[in-house]
Write an enzyme that holds these catalytic residues in place. Structure first.
Site, PDB file in Angstrom:
ATOM      1  N   CYS A 111       1.435  -0.614  -1.603  1.00  0.00           N
ATOM      2  CA  CYS A 111       1.365  -2.045  -1.893  1.00  0.00           C
ATOM      3  C   CYS A 111      -0.083  -2.448  -2.191  1.00  0.00           C
ATOM      4  O   CYS A 111      -0.629  -2.012  -3.192  1.00  0.00           O
ATOM      5  CB  CYS A 111       1.999  -2.852  -0.756  1.00  0.00           C
ATOM      6  SG  CYS A 111       2.410  -4.538  -1.279  1.00  0.00           S
ATOM      7  N   HIS A 213       7.189  -0.479  -0.255  1.00  0.00           N
ATOM      8  CA  HIS A 213       6.869  -0.132   1.135  1.00  0.00           C
ATOM      9  C   HIS A 213       7.773   0.988   1.637  1.00  0.00           C
ATOM     10  O   HIS A 213       8.722   0.729   2.388  1.00  0.00           O
ATOM     11  CB  HIS A 213       6.988  -1.368   2.036  1.00  0.00           C
ATOM     12  CG  HIS A 213       5.821  -2.297   1.932  1.00  0.00           C
ATOM     13  ND1 HIS A 213       4.650  -2.091   2.619  1.00  0.00           N
ATOM     14  CD2 HIS A 213       5.637  -3.402   1.187  1.00  0.00           C
ATOM     15  CE1 HIS A 213       3.788  -3.053   2.326  1.00  0.00           C
ATOM     16  NE2 HIS A 213       4.366  -3.861   1.450  1.00  0.00           N
ATOM     17  N   GLU A 215       7.257   3.001   3.949  1.00  0.00           N
ATOM     18  CA  GLU A 215       7.204   3.131   5.419  1.00  0.00           C
ATOM     19  C   GLU A 215       8.275   2.285   6.100  1.00  0.00           C
ATOM     20  O   GLU A 215       8.557   2.487   7.277  1.00  0.00           O
ATOM     21  CB  GLU A 215       5.800   2.785   5.934  1.00  0.00           C
ATOM     22  CG  GLU A 215       5.470   1.306   6.089  1.00  0.00           C
ATOM     23  CD  GLU A 215       5.179   0.588   4.770  1.00  0.00           C
ATOM     24  OE1 GLU A 215       5.298   1.204   3.699  1.00  0.00           O
ATOM     25  OE2 GLU A 215       4.823  -0.620   4.838  1.00  0.00           O
TER      26      GLU A 215
END
Ligand code: MN
Length: 236
Positions: A111, A213, A215
């Site tokens: 990001c 994202h 994660e």
């Protein structure tokens, strides 16, 4: 053999009425751990010598998201929608990214961290997708529930070797995006509105930067695999 050490840059709170704090979403550390790495949290130190010492201690780097980088870093005037990162983090993040790239350390940008990789290589950003992209997709709902959109991953890219070529569903939480791609980088994934969603190094060390994202999507194998790929590169 010990786990490859992955440096992770942190955010800094900006509440003038409270003590300053380092912050990091747990999901970043979790993603590195699950990818087989040892996450080492890096505070924004104030000078280049200290940045170099930090880089001496890590085998790879995960660059995390946050608010916006100063458009002066890529030669533009601020857009009204630009919301700047903590000043403490601004110059530090750039020095950290440039230092890692210069050393050939493996780097994964996420990001804002992806935008940082592009800035560090001399690229530019779109400062506000809704006002700068014709017929834009929804790339963020602010702090509300996440929004999702697919991206098209270029075949024969490093990214495709990790997540597969073709359509990949991604989460999206950004109002800025990579514009002109920096030196030594090439775009390898796009949303249907033309917004670049990933860039990578054209040759040499592992440099990959994704606008979404992963994660937060560790239960989805292609996204989790990005962290495994970073750790594997850091192990070499
Ligand atoms: Mn997006």
């Amino acid at each position: 053999m010990s786990r490859p050490r992955i440096g992770v840059n942190c955010d800094v709170t900006q509440d003038p009425s409270a003590e300053e704090k380092l912050t990091l979403n747990w999901s970043y550390a979790d993603a590195v751990l699950r990818g087989g790495g040892q996450p080492l949290l890096l505070p924004p130190v104030g000078d280049d010598a200290a940045v170099a010492e930090q880089l001496d201690t890590v085998d790879g780097l995960l660059l995390t998201g946050g608010r916006d980088y100063d458009p002066a870093l890529y030669g533009r005037l601020p857009h009204p929608a630009t919301k700047l990162l903590a000043p403490r983090r601004m110059g530090y993040d750039v020095a950290l990214a440039r230092g890692a790239l210069a050393r050939g350390l493996p780097v994964l940008g996420i990001c804002g961290g992806a935008q940082l990789v592009n800035i560090a290589c001399g690229g530019t950003l779109l400062q506000d997708i809704p006002s700068e992209v014709p017929e834009p997709l929804t790339h963020t709902r602010g702090s509300e529930a996440p929004t999702f959109h697919p991206v098209e991953v270029l075949a024969d890219s490093r990214l495709a070797s990790i997540v597969g070529a073709g359509e990949l569903e991604t989460n999206s939480s950004h109002h800025q995006a990579m514009d002109a791609v920096g030196r030594g980088l090439t775009a390898v994934a796009w949303a249907s509105d033309g917004v670049a969603e990933a860039v990578e190094g054209t040759s040499g060390p592992f440099v990959l930067a994704v606008q979404w994202h992963p994660e937060r999507l560790l239960d989805r194998a292609p996204h989790a695999a990005l962290f495994g790929a970073l750790v594997a590169a850091a192990a070499r």
